[in-house]
Design an enzyme around this catalytic site. Structure first.
Site, mmCIF file in Angstrom:
data_model
loop_
_atom_site.group_PDB
_atom_site.id
_atom_site.type_symbol
_atom_site.label_atom_id
_atom_site.label_comp_id
_atom_site.label_asym_id
_atom_site.label_seq_id
_atom_site.Cartn_x
_atom_site.Cartn_y
_atom_site.Cartn_z
ATOM 1 N N ARG A 127 -16.034 7.268 12.725
ATOM 2 C CA ARG A 127 -17.014 8.198 13.327
ATOM 3 C C ARG A 127 -17.405 9.332 12.395
ATOM 4 N NH1 ARG A 127 -13.570 7.375 17.808
ATOM 5 N NH2 ARG A 127 -14.452 5.794 19.172
ATOM 6 N N LYS A 149 -30.504 11.921 5.000
ATOM 7 C CA LYS A 149 -30.948 10.623 5.533
ATOM 8 C C LYS A 149 -30.088 9.531 4.919
ATOM 9 C CE LYS A 149 -35.753 11.269 6.866
ATOM 10 N NZ LYS A 149 -37.152 10.877 6.597
ATOM 11 N N GLU A 191 -42.293 10.951 -6.725
ATOM 12 C CA GLU A 191 -41.788 11.890 -5.703
ATOM 13 C C GLU A 191 -41.881 13.333 -6.206
ATOM 14 O OE1 GLU A 191 -41.042 11.316 -2.621
ATOM 15 O OE2 GLU A 191 -40.405 9.231 -2.410
ATOM 16 N N LYS A 233 -37.334 20.620 -1.207
ATOM 17 C CA LYS A 233 -36.797 19.776 -0.142
ATOM 18 C C LYS A 233 -35.874 20.590 0.761
ATOM 19 C CE LYS A 233 -35.299 15.453 1.339
ATOM 20 N NZ LYS A 233 -34.961 14.081 1.106
ATOM 21 N N GLU A 243 -36.598 15.873 11.293
ATOM 22 C CA GLU A 243 -37.971 15.385 11.167
ATOM 23 C C GLU A 243 -38.774 15.449 12.459
ATOM 24 O OE1 GLU A 243 -38.250 12.083 8.383
ATOM 25 O OE2 GLU A 243 -40.113 11.474 9.343
ATOM 26 N N ARG A 247 -40.655 18.452 8.362
ATOM 27 C CA ARG A 247 -40.076 17.435 7.465
ATOM 28 C C ARG A 247 -41.008 16.237 7.311
ATOM 29 N NH1 ARG A 247 -33.717 15.636 6.780
ATOM 30 N NH2 ARG A 247 -34.100 14.189 5.064
ATOM 31 N N ASN A 251 -43.456 12.935 4.003
ATOM 32 C CA ASN A 251 -44.015 11.574 4.013
ATOM 33 C C ASN A 251 -45.390 11.509 3.353
ATOM 34 O OD1 ASN A 251 -41.765 10.587 5.362
ATOM 35 N ND2 ASN A 251 -42.606 11.190 7.348
ATOM 36 N N HIS A 270 -40.713 2.396 -5.559
ATOM 37 C CA HIS A 270 -41.067 3.283 -4.449
ATOM 38 C C HIS A 270 -41.943 4.457 -4.924
ATOM 39 C CE1 HIS A 270 -40.644 5.460 -0.687
ATOM 40 N NE2 HIS A 270 -40.268 6.538 -1.373
#
Ligand code: GLY
Length: 370
Positions: A127, A149, A191, A233, A243, A247, A251, A270
């Site tokens: 957990r 993330k 990015e 960021k 998000e 946030r 995207n 990417h």
């Protein structure tokens, strides 16, 4: 804890955790001390892939041992294909076999795939046990290692199982970029350009004047560039960890970018897809009167200067189908991010016909035909 010599530290403070991102050169041998400063772990398990582990795991394992932790190493085959349920399950079994408890720590040593996979394993093992992110690619340093993330891919799509799980520390040694393929380094710049467009005209101007690909990993300002990206960021995730609002601006370039990435079966990097998606959206925004022509021209110019694509020749129906099936869709609408000027963007709700119009206006129309 005082920072190691010649390092920059960015402090992240989200509701679920506060932590430091330490950025420097030649600091992999500090991973043990920086990890020890965040937890009382008895055992530390490094998770790395078959490309990165032979380069850097010895120094990290040694430093964890010197800081008083019993080190373990789990490796998996490099590549996006490993970011699935099978590797994830093998890693969980490996953590159990190594005897890790929830007081122990996982050290994610590698690029975005490793960070996502090891982060999700740490988020769910017993957990949740601590994870320290040690990004070794530029993309992981400026984006994926910060903000919590974590995810794995399912056969139905990328990143479909995951968790928001913040690391206890991030340690970015930019010297690791010296072993990165120059094409991958350039890909990550997508990015970085995105961050400039969404939040920082000075960063964008720096990229216009001196593309990061000119000097690559030897750029004497690279620590500062990574730090600025992490700050951008950080400011966004501090304000909106999960998000629900701002946030989403991260995207930028991703709606069309993800569609290009999926259509290429993830063969195009990417960052390159984000860069092309950003240019397409900027051209569409000029056509719709949302931003000035100069904005799109400057974005296209800086993207091309980094050797990245400024357009796609994919069929518009296919792009719409793939963009419309994005997991970020809400019912019949999805939120897209549009550039208003360099440094300012806005989240806009559109329906599929509106997205189709933007794709028609922005894709396959670049004057240089890239
Ligand atoms: N890479 C986008 C985010 O972390 O939200």
């Amino acid at each position: 804890m005082s920072k190691p010599m010649a390092c920059e530290v960015v402090h992240v403070s989200v509701p679920s955790r506060t932590y430091d991102v330490t950025i420097g050169r030649g600091i992999l041998d500090q991973v043990g001390l920086l990890t020890r400063a965040t937890c009382n772990a008895t055992r530390a398990c490094v998770i790395s892939d078959s490309n990165v582990s032979p380069l850097y795991s010895d120094v990290v394992i040694d430093s964890l041992g010197k800081a008083g932790m019993e080190p373990h190493l789990l490796t998996f085959p490099a590549g996006e294909r490993s970011k699935g349920i099978r590797t994830y399950s093998d890693l969980l079994e490996g953590l159990a076999k190594a005897g890790l408890t929830r007081d122990d720590v996982v050290v994610a040593l590698g690029g975005g795939v490793t960070g996502d996979l090891a982060g999700f394993a740490a988020a769910t093992y017993m957990r949740g046990c601590a994870v320290v992110q040690v990004p070794t690619s530029l993309l992981a340093m400026v984006d994926s290692s910060v903000g919590g993330k974590t995810a794995i891919d399912l056969s139905a799509g990328k990143n479909l199982a995951g968790a928001f799980f913040q690391p206890s520390a991030v340690i970015a040694d930019v010297d690791c970029l010296r072993t990165i393929d120059p094409l991958l380094f350039a890909d990550s710049c997508g990015e970085v350009i995105k961050h400039g467009v969404l939040a920082d005209p000075s960063l964008f101007e720096r990229l216009e004047e001196r593309p990061l690909t000119d000097e690559g990993p030897g750029d004497d300002d690279l620590i500062g560039v990574v730090r600025r990206n992490v700050e951008i960021k950080r400011d966004i995730v501090d304000a909106d960890e999960r998000e629900g609002g701002v946030r989403q601006t991260l995207n930028l370039g991703h709606t069309i970018g993800h569609a290009i990435e999926a259509a290429s079966d993830f063969k195009i990097g990417h960052g390159s897809c984000v860069a092309a998606g950003l240019c397409c959206m900027a051209r569409a925004c000029v056509a719709k009167g949302i931003c000035d022509e100069e904005v799109a021209e400057r974005i296209e110019h800086v993207v091309a200067a980094h050797g990245l694509p400024t357009d796609t020749d994919l069929d518009h129906e296919l792009l719409l189908e793939l963009a419309g099936s994005d997991k970020k869709r809400h019912g019949d609408t999805l939120n897209i991010v549009v550039p208003l000027s360099i440094g300012h963007v806005e989240v806009k709700k559109v329906d599929l016909p509106e997205l189709g119009e933007l794709i028609d206006l922005g894709c396959g129309v670049a004057s240089d035909g890239r």
